[in-house]
Design a protein around this motif. Structure first.
Motif, PDB file in Angstrom:
ATOM      1  N   ALA A   1      53.849  40.192  68.179  1.00  0.00           N
ATOM      2  CA  ALA A   1      52.556  38.919  67.864  1.00  0.00           C
ATOM      3  C   ALA A   1      53.861  38.143  66.493  1.00  0.00           C
ATOM      4  CB  ALA A   1      51.562  38.828  67.153  1.00  0.00           C
ATOM      5  N   PRO A   2      53.650  37.241  65.892  1.00  0.00           N
ATOM      6  CA  PRO A   2      53.967  36.507  65.127  1.00  0.00           C
ATOM      7  C   PRO A   2      53.823  37.423  63.609  1.00  0.00           C
ATOM      8  CG  PRO A   2      53.485  34.979  66.160  1.00  0.00           C
ATOM      9  CD  PRO A   2      53.006  35.989  67.512  1.00  0.00           C
ATOM     10  N   THR A   3      54.722  37.058  62.919  1.00  0.00           N
ATOM     11  CA  THR A   3      54.083  37.912  61.417  1.00  0.00           C
ATOM     12  C   THR A   3      53.539  36.239  60.689  1.00  0.00           C
ATOM     13  OG1 THR A   3      56.130  38.727  61.349  1.00  0.00           O
ATOM     14  CG2 THR A   3      55.179  37.845  59.524  1.00  0.00           C
ATOM     15  N   TYR A   4      52.503  36.978  59.401  1.00  0.00           N
ATOM     16  CA  TYR A   4      51.553  35.913  58.999  1.00  0.00           C
ATOM     17  C   TYR A   4      52.403  36.094  57.719  1.00  0.00           C
ATOM     18  CZ  TYR A   4      47.403  33.950  57.330  1.00  0.00           C
ATOM     19  OH  TYR A   4      46.824  33.187  56.170  1.00  0.00           O
ATOM     20  N   LYS A   5      52.931  34.856  56.954  1.00  0.00           N
ATOM     21  CA  LYS A   5      52.591  35.410  55.633  1.00  0.00           C
ATOM     22  C   LYS A   5      51.611  33.985  55.094  1.00  0.00           C
ATOM     23  CE  LYS A   5      57.691  36.149  55.896  1.00  0.00           C
ATOM     24  NZ  LYS A   5      57.345  37.438  55.572  1.00  0.00           N
ATOM     25  N   SER A   6      51.553  34.542  53.987  1.00  0.00           N
ATOM     26  CA  SER A   6      50.209  33.824  52.878  1.00  0.00           C
ATOM     27  C   SER A   6      50.542  33.609  51.326  1.00  0.00           C
ATOM     28  CB  SER A   6      48.688  33.846  52.630  1.00  0.00           C
ATOM     29  OG  SER A   6      47.723  33.129  52.237  1.00  0.00           O
ATOM     30  N   ARG A   7      50.602  32.180  50.019  1.00  0.00           N
ATOM     31  CA  ARG A   7      50.912  32.992  49.153  1.00  0.00           C
ATOM     32  C   ARG A   7      49.904  31.465  48.981  1.00  0.00           C
ATOM     33  NH1 ARG A   7      56.108  31.281  48.490  1.00  0.00           N
ATOM     34  NH2 ARG A   7      56.394  33.597  48.488  1.00  0.00           N
ATOM     35  N   GLN A   8      48.854  32.250  48.032  1.00  0.00           N
ATOM     36  CA  GLN A   8      47.913  31.851  47.271  1.00  0.00           C
ATOM     37  C   GLN A   8      47.692  31.989  45.956  1.00  0.00           C
ATOM     38  OE1 GLN A   8      45.906  29.447  49.205  1.00  0.00           O
ATOM     39  NE2 GLN A   8      47.531  30.077  50.477  1.00  0.00           N
ATOM     40  N   TYR A   9      47.357  30.920  45.176  1.00  0.00           N
ATOM     41  CA  TYR A   9      46.850  31.486  43.565  1.00  0.00           C
ATOM     42  C   TYR A   9      45.725  30.260  42.988  1.00  0.00           C
ATOM     43  CZ  TYR A   9      52.661  31.147  43.591  1.00  0.00           C
ATOM     44  OH  TYR A   9      53.502  30.809  43.297  1.00  0.00           O
ATOM     45  N   ARG A  10      45.099  31.558  42.742  1.00  0.00           N
ATOM     46  CA  ARG A  10      42.956  31.011  42.755  1.00  0.00           C
ATOM     47  C   ARG A  10      42.874  31.416  41.441  1.00  0.00           C
ATOM     48  NH1 ARG A  10      41.370  35.984  45.737  1.00  0.00           N
ATOM     49  NH2 ARG A  10      40.340  34.146  47.153  1.00  0.00           N
ATOM     50  N   ALA A  11      41.943  30.918  41.262  1.00  0.00           N
ATOM     51  CA  ALA A  11      40.429  31.402  40.450  1.00  0.00           C
ATOM     52  C   ALA A  11      39.678  32.661  41.069  1.00  0.00           C
ATOM     53  CB  ALA A  11      39.703  30.502  39.932  1.00  0.00           C
ATOM     54  N   ARG A  12      40.029  34.163  40.682  1.00  0.00           N
ATOM     55  CA  ARG A  12      38.941  35.268  41.087  1.00  0.00           C
ATOM     56  C   ARG A  12      37.994  34.889  40.986  1.00  0.00           C
ATOM     57  NH1 ARG A  12      36.176  37.950  43.801  1.00  0.00           N
ATOM     58  NH2 ARG A  12      36.210  40.133  43.883  1.00  0.00           N
ATOM     59  N   GLN A  13      37.492  34.529  39.655  1.00  0.00           N
ATOM     60  CA  GLN A  13      36.245  34.410  38.667  1.00  0.00           C
ATOM     61  C   GLN A  13      36.172  33.493  38.255  1.00  0.00           C
ATOM     62  OE1 GLN A  13      34.272  38.011  38.002  1.00  0.00           O
ATOM     63  NE2 GLN A  13      33.230  38.526  40.369  1.00  0.00           N
ATOM     64  N   LEU A  14      35.992  32.470  37.794  1.00  0.00           N
ATOM     65  CA  LEU A  14      34.853  31.560  36.715  1.00  0.00           C
ATOM     66  C   LEU A  14      33.879  31.968  36.037  1.00  0.00           C
ATOM     67  CD1 LEU A  14      36.605  28.342  37.843  1.00  0.00           C
ATOM     68  CD2 LEU A  14      37.967  30.140  36.334  1.00  0.00           C
ATOM     69  N   PHE A  15      33.966  32.514  35.755  1.00  0.00           N
ATOM     70  CA  PHE A  15      31.928  33.013  35.114  1.00  0.00           C
ATOM     71  C   PHE A  15      31.322  32.644  34.085  1.00  0.00           C
ATOM     72  CE2 PHE A  15      29.953  36.396  38.378  1.00  0.00           C
ATOM     73  CZ  PHE A  15      30.983  35.059  39.625  1.00  0.00           C
ATOM     74  N   LEU A  16      29.636  32.113  33.882  1.00  0.00           N
ATOM     75  CA  LEU A  16      29.473  32.178  32.062  1.00  0.00           C
ATOM     76  C   LEU A  16      28.486  32.661  32.440  1.00  0.00           C
ATOM     77  CD1 LEU A  16      30.169  28.017  31.509  1.00  0.00           C
ATOM     78  CD2 LEU A  16      31.013  30.520  30.515  1.00  0.00           C
ATOM     79  N   GLY A  17      27.933  33.105  31.641  1.00  0.00           N
ATOM     80  CA  GLY A  17      26.153  33.279  31.430  1.00  0.00           C
ATOM     81  C   GLY A  17      26.077  33.627  30.236  1.00  0.00           C
ATOM     82  N   ALA A  18      24.564  34.776  29.743  1.00  0.00           N
ATOM     83  CA  ALA A  18      23.857  34.532  28.853  1.00  0.00           C
ATOM     84  C   ALA A  18      23.157  35.893  28.693  1.00  0.00           C
ATOM     85  CB  ALA A  18      23.417  33.580  28.642  1.00  0.00           C
ATOM     86  N   GLU A  19      23.056  36.807  27.417  1.00  0.00           N
ATOM     87  CA  GLU A  19      21.897  38.123  27.630  1.00  0.00           C
ATOM     88  C   GLU A  19      21.242  38.168  26.485  1.00  0.00           C
ATOM     89  OE1 GLU A  19      24.865  41.397  26.192  1.00  0.00           O
ATOM     90  OE2 GLU A  19      24.900  41.078  28.013  1.00  0.00           O
ATOM     91  N   GLY A  20      20.521  38.800  26.743  1.00  0.00           N
ATOM     92  CA  GLY A  20      19.112  38.943  25.062  1.00  0.00           C
ATOM     93  C   GLY A  20      18.479  39.425  25.339  1.00  0.00           C
ATOM     94  N   MET A  21      17.183  39.601  24.210  1.00  0.00           N
ATOM     95  CA  MET A  21      16.413  40.714  24.728  1.00  0.00           C
ATOM     96  C   MET A  21      15.141  39.675  24.038  1.00  0.00           C
ATOM     97  SD  MET A  21      16.627  43.418  25.144  1.00  0.00           S
ATOM     98  CE  MET A  21      15.188  44.315  23.831  1.00  0.00           C
TER      99      MET A  21
END
Length: 482
Positions: free
Chosen positions: A115-135
């Motif tokens: 089958a034909p060769t498959y090629k891909s190139r991507q520039y991407r945000a794997r994670q953009l996370f925000l949050g909080a923690e506390g007691m």
């Protein structure tokens, strides 16, 4: 001759202090110091909390909250810098913002014989996370979510914790339960992704009620599990429109560290998980070559997948790790017993039960001398850079090599429909891959990573189709957290 007045005025002779007396006093003080240190270590072990839990991240505020005096309205809020500010008021209540940003570049090349060769190139945000923690009093919380892989906002951590007086940690919410690499945060795992083992065992964040108990060098945890908190309520079942029961199950994990010192670690662990798909579509066992960028063929999928064949499954896993100063080895092996859906429910996916086997082993080395920290919770934590660049150093460097294996080939064809009408057969094969990685940590909260993966996928021939593939993945990441 000395007069009586003069004699009375003279000071009495001071007894001479010998060298032996001084040695004895120093030895006594050293013994008392060792005794106090032993008592402090014993108390710290007795109050141990799993690394990565909210209570562990805010241990000092938690103790303050339990023994807090009535709040003084005039008392100032304390601020401690921990990558981001942790605020603590006079009553012991704490709050800390948290987040992370992972930016990736991914290049994928797939070579196939027929089958034909498959090629891909991507520039991407794997994670953009925000949050909080506390007691809040004896209760701890952590909430963190964001966009991953270009998708809509979703939650990872969303938990409430309570630690009892006898040391049990009770946790309710979206969380993980088992697996050495799985429980290690993506912010601190050695490679950019967890590989096929993480994909196939599928032990990610789900709603669960978990109980954890720690000893000096061991841990036990168990949980009743459901589905992800991000899953919307459904009104139509996967195979039966009137069966909308959400998936459910349980998981347990035990670990023991026969060697656990600041410079040496020997870790052993085991876990078991059972889950039932309920009224949902069957479980799919699918993996990609060391990347969260899963489209690795022209149809937007991967070359290693069974399709939605699992009605229920039982996963048995073993884990081991060894670390000596700046060198470490780690590995896990799992067998997944798949109870397939019946052919009456799905002629394409039904069939006989089968086993999936998957595992990995890797080695890590810090030429700059850093050590992977280990806790009694059976987890490796975030490294501390010995010589960050703002202190005149070069940061920390890490070199690593991993081997991955997966075998889905025990899934057999059913006799109800033709093999070509059973889509999972053509991609239920074997996987072998090698990943080389290099990481640079200029600061404790910043990391730059590169991974190169070479993988071989062998699939069976179904009709005229044989989906064998040689996959090459080159990845890079810039990561910052707070």
């Amino acid at each position: 001759m000395v007069s009586g007045a003069a004699a009375a005025a003279e000071p009495s002779p001071t007894p001479a202090v010998t060298l032996d007396d001084l040695r004895s006093q120093i030895q006594l003080m050293q013994e008392r110091l060792r005794s106090l240190e032993a008592q402090a270590n014993a108390l710290a072990q007795a109050q141990g909390t799993p690394q990565g839990s909210v209570a562990a991240a805010a241990a000092a505020p938690a103790k303050t909250a339990v023994a807090a005096k009535p709040a003084d309205p005039g008392a100032a809020t304390q601020i401690k810098w921990e990558g981001s500010p942790r605020f603590t008021d006079a009553s012991g209540l704490t709050f800390k913002p948290r987040g992370r940003l992972l930016i990736d570049a991914v290049d994928v090349g797939v070579d196939r014989d027929n089958a034909p060769t498959y090629k891909s190139r991507q520039y991407r945000a794997r994670q953009l996370f925000l949050g909080a923690e506390g007691m809040i009093g004896p209760f701890a919380y952590r909430l963190e979510g964001g966009a991953a892989n270009g998708s809509a906002w979703s939650w990872d951590d969303a938990v409430i914790e309570y630690k009892t007086r006898d040391g049990l940690l009770l946790t309710v919410g979206n969380q993980k339960v088992g697996g050495l690499e799985n429980l290690t945060s993506i912010k601190t795992i050695t490679f950019m992704e967890r590989g096929p083992f993480g994909d196939l065992t599928d032990s990610g964040f789900v709603l669960a009620a978990q109980v954890t108990k720690l000893g000096r060098n061991w841990s036990l945890r168990g949980a009743l599990q459901g589905d992800s908190i991000n899953k919307a309520d459904v009104t139509t079942g996967g195979y039966d429109a009137n069966n909308t029961r959400e998936r459910s199950g349980f998981m347990a994990r035990a670990t023991w560290a026969p060697v656990m010192t600041p410079s040496d670690t020997v870790h052993l662990g085991a876990s078991v998980r059972y889950r039932d798909a309920g009224g949902e579509t069957g479980f799919t066992y699918s993996a990609a070559a060391n990347t969260a960028y899963r489209p690795q063929n022209a149809a937007g999928g991967v070359y290693l997948s069974t399709g939605a064949v699992g009605k229920s499954d039982t996963t048995w896993s073993g884990e081991a790790a060894w670390a000596h100063r700046n060198v470490s080895l780690q590995g896990e092996l799992a067998q997944i017993r798949v109870d397939r859906v019946s052919t009456a429910l799905s002629a394409a996916n039904g069939g006989d039960n089968f086993n999936v086997v998957t595992g990995y082993v890797f080695a890590s080395w810090f030429p700059t001398g850093e050590v992977r920290p280990y806790s009694a919770a059976g987890q490796f934590g975030k490294i501390k850079v010995l010589r960050p660049i703002d202190k005149g150093g070069l940061g920390a460097y890490e070199l690593a090599l991993r081997y991955d294996y997966a075998d889905l080939s025990k899934m057999s064809a059913n006799t109800v429909v033709a093999p070509t009408a059973q889509p999972g057969l053509a991609t239920a094969g074997t996987y072998e891959g090698v990943t080389a990685g290099a990481n640079w940590y200029p600061y404790n909260n910043v990391r730059l990573m590169t991974n190169v993966t070479k993988a071989k996928i062998n699939n069976r021939r179904v009709g005229a189709v044989e989906n064998d593939a040689d996959v090459t993945v080159v990845q890079a990441r810039m990561q910052i957290e707070f």
